[in-house]
Design a protein around this motif. Structure first.
Motif, PDB file in Angstrom:
ATOM      1  N   ASN A 149       0.829  -1.198   0.000  1.00 34.22           N
ATOM      2  CA  ASN A 149       0.000   0.000   0.000  1.00 34.22           C
ATOM      3  C   ASN A 149       0.866   1.252   0.000  1.00 34.22           C
ATOM      4  O   ASN A 149       0.542   2.249  -0.647  1.00 34.22           O
ATOM      5  CB  ASN A 149      -0.939   0.016   1.216  1.00 34.22           C
ATOM      6  N   TYR A 150       1.975   1.188   0.730  1.00 37.67           N
ATOM      7  CA  TYR A 150       2.878   2.346   0.808  1.00 37.67           C
ATOM      8  C   TYR A 150       3.508   2.633  -0.557  1.00 37.67           C
ATOM      9  O   TYR A 150       3.643   3.765  -0.962  1.00 37.67           O
ATOM     10  CB  TYR A 150       3.941   2.072   1.876  1.00 37.67           C
ATOM     11  N   VAL A 151       3.892   1.557  -1.280  1.00 35.53           N
ATOM     12  CA  VAL A 151       4.520   1.711  -2.591  1.00 35.53           C
ATOM     13  C   VAL A 151       3.462   2.004  -3.651  1.00 35.53           C
ATOM     14  O   VAL A 151       3.755   2.624  -4.668  1.00 35.53           O
ATOM     15  CB  VAL A 151       5.327   0.442  -2.959  1.00 35.53           C
ATOM     16  N   GLY A 152       2.265   1.576  -3.436  1.00 34.94           N
ATOM     17  CA  GLY A 152       1.192   1.827  -4.386  1.00 34.94           C
ATOM     18  C   GLY A 152       0.990   0.697  -5.359  1.00 34.94           C
ATOM     19  O   GLY A 152       0.536   0.912  -6.475  1.00 34.94           O
ATOM     20  N   ILE A 153       1.325  -0.525  -4.949  1.00 37.52           N
ATOM     21  CA  ILE A 153       1.148  -1.697  -5.796  1.00 37.52           C
ATOM     22  C   ILE A 153      -0.031  -2.483  -5.241  1.00 37.52           C
ATOM     23  O   ILE A 153      -0.115  -2.749  -4.044  1.00 37.52           O
ATOM     24  CB  ILE A 153       2.415  -2.579  -5.807  1.00 37.52           C
ATOM     25  N   ASP A 154      -0.907  -2.896  -6.149  1.00 34.12           N
ATOM     26  CA  ASP A 154      -2.069  -3.665  -5.736  1.00 34.12           C
ATOM     27  C   ASP A 154      -1.615  -5.087  -5.426  1.00 34.12           C
ATOM     28  O   ASP A 154      -0.861  -5.702  -6.182  1.00 34.12           O
ATOM     29  CB  ASP A 154      -3.118  -3.647  -6.850  1.00 34.12           C
ATOM     30  N   ILE A 155      -2.065  -5.673  -4.323  1.00 32.70           N
ATOM     31  CA  ILE A 155      -1.689  -7.008  -3.891  1.00 32.70           C
ATOM     32  C   ILE A 155      -2.143  -8.064  -4.896  1.00 32.70           C
ATOM     33  O   ILE A 155      -1.536  -9.120  -5.028  1.00 32.70           O
ATOM     34  CB  ILE A 155      -2.250  -7.304  -2.476  1.00 32.70           C
ATOM     35  N   ILE A 200      -0.916 -12.462  -8.741  1.00 33.88           N
ATOM     36  CA  ILE A 200      -0.950 -12.985 -10.113  1.00 33.88           C
ATOM     37  C   ILE A 200       0.478 -13.206 -10.615  1.00 33.88           C
ATOM     38  O   ILE A 200       0.775 -14.235 -11.242  1.00 33.88           O
ATOM     39  CB  ILE A 200      -1.723 -12.032 -11.047  1.00 33.88           C
ATOM     40  N   GLY A 201       1.390 -12.286 -10.345  1.00 37.93           N
ATOM     41  CA  GLY A 201       2.788 -12.433 -10.759  1.00 37.93           C
ATOM     42  C   GLY A 201       3.447 -13.635 -10.103  1.00 37.93           C
ATOM     43  O   GLY A 201       4.182 -14.397 -10.734  1.00 37.93           O
ATOM     44  N   THR A 202       3.168 -13.837  -8.821  1.00 41.14           N
ATOM     45  CA  THR A 202       3.753 -14.965  -8.094  1.00 41.14           C
ATOM     46  C   THR A 202       3.218 -16.286  -8.643  1.00 41.14           C
ATOM     47  O   THR A 202       3.970 -17.245  -8.827  1.00 41.14           O
ATOM     48  CB  THR A 202       3.436 -14.846  -6.589  1.00 41.14           C
ATOM     49  N   ILE A 203       1.906 -16.347  -8.906  1.00 40.56           N
ATOM     50  CA  ILE A 203       1.315 -17.566  -9.465  1.00 40.56           C
ATOM     51  C   ILE A 203       1.894 -17.833 -10.858  1.00 40.56           C
ATOM     52  O   ILE A 203       2.259 -18.970 -11.191  1.00 40.56           O
ATOM     53  CB  ILE A 203      -0.226 -17.455  -9.507  1.00 40.56           C
ATOM     54  N   GLY A 204       2.020 -16.806 -11.684  1.00 38.98           N
ATOM     55  CA  GLY A 204       2.601 -16.970 -13.023  1.00 38.98           C
ATOM     56  C   GLY A 204       4.045 -17.458 -12.948  1.00 38.98           C
ATOM     57  O   GLY A 204       4.453 -18.363 -13.689  1.00 38.98           O
TER      58      GLY A 204
END
Length: 165
Positions: free
Chosen positions: A5-11, A16-20
């Motif tokens: 949240n601090y960096v502004g990246i949606d979890i 999705i990136g980790t699953i891919g």
């Protein structure tokens, strides 16, 4: 979570990136396992050998043959060194000149021959033929391409001809 949240990246994107990434790694694992299985089959087939001979036995025999060849090579090298030493003292250079020593009728029956080693050591034989007086033969020693005695023109020619070979 607070970090995202601090960096502004949606979890959700991270998930999705980790699953891919996991799926790609899983596919790569399957490919590696298939290749390893093929390699293991080829290795086992290779290790079986021909006609019930084990590969280890064949390799050991080849190493023994290589050792025997090395020993023979050392013997041959020793013999070649001896032959090289002998060849330095053999007559390798030769020249022959025929001439008419006394300017008589009858042709070039006189001759001068030079036999020299690699270092231009050797001798010259001069055979002078005369139909009236017979045949005279002279031998002159050559050391390093030089003679202590005076050389006739034919002897000089034959010496130069032999040394040039």
């Amino acid at each position: 979570m607070e970090l995202f949240n601090y960096v502004g990246i949606d979890i959700g994107y991270v998930l999705i990136g980790t699953i891919g990434f996991s799926i790609i790694m899983f596919i790569m694992l399957i490919v590696v396992l298939v290749k390893q299985n093929k390699l293991k089959k080829r290795y086992n087939a290779f290790m079986e050998g021909n006609d019930a001979k084990s590969l280890e036995k064949v390799i050991t025999e080849r190493f023994n043959e290589v050792d025997a060849v090395k020993e023979k090579l050392q013997v041959v090298d020793g013999r070649l060194e001896g032959i090289d030493k002998i060849l330095l003292t053999t007559y390798k250079k030769m020249a022959l000149i025929k001439y008419d020593a006394f300017r008589e009728m009858g042709g070039n029956l006189s001759f001068a021959i030079a036999l020299l080693t690699e270092t231009n050591d050797g001798f010259i034989i001069n055979a002078m033929h005369s139909s009236r007086e017979g045949c005279y033969i002279y031998a002159k020693e050559i050391v390093n391409g030089q003679c202590d005695m005076i050389l006739a023109d034919e002897e000089k020619q034959v010496l130069e001809k032999a040394m040039s070979k």
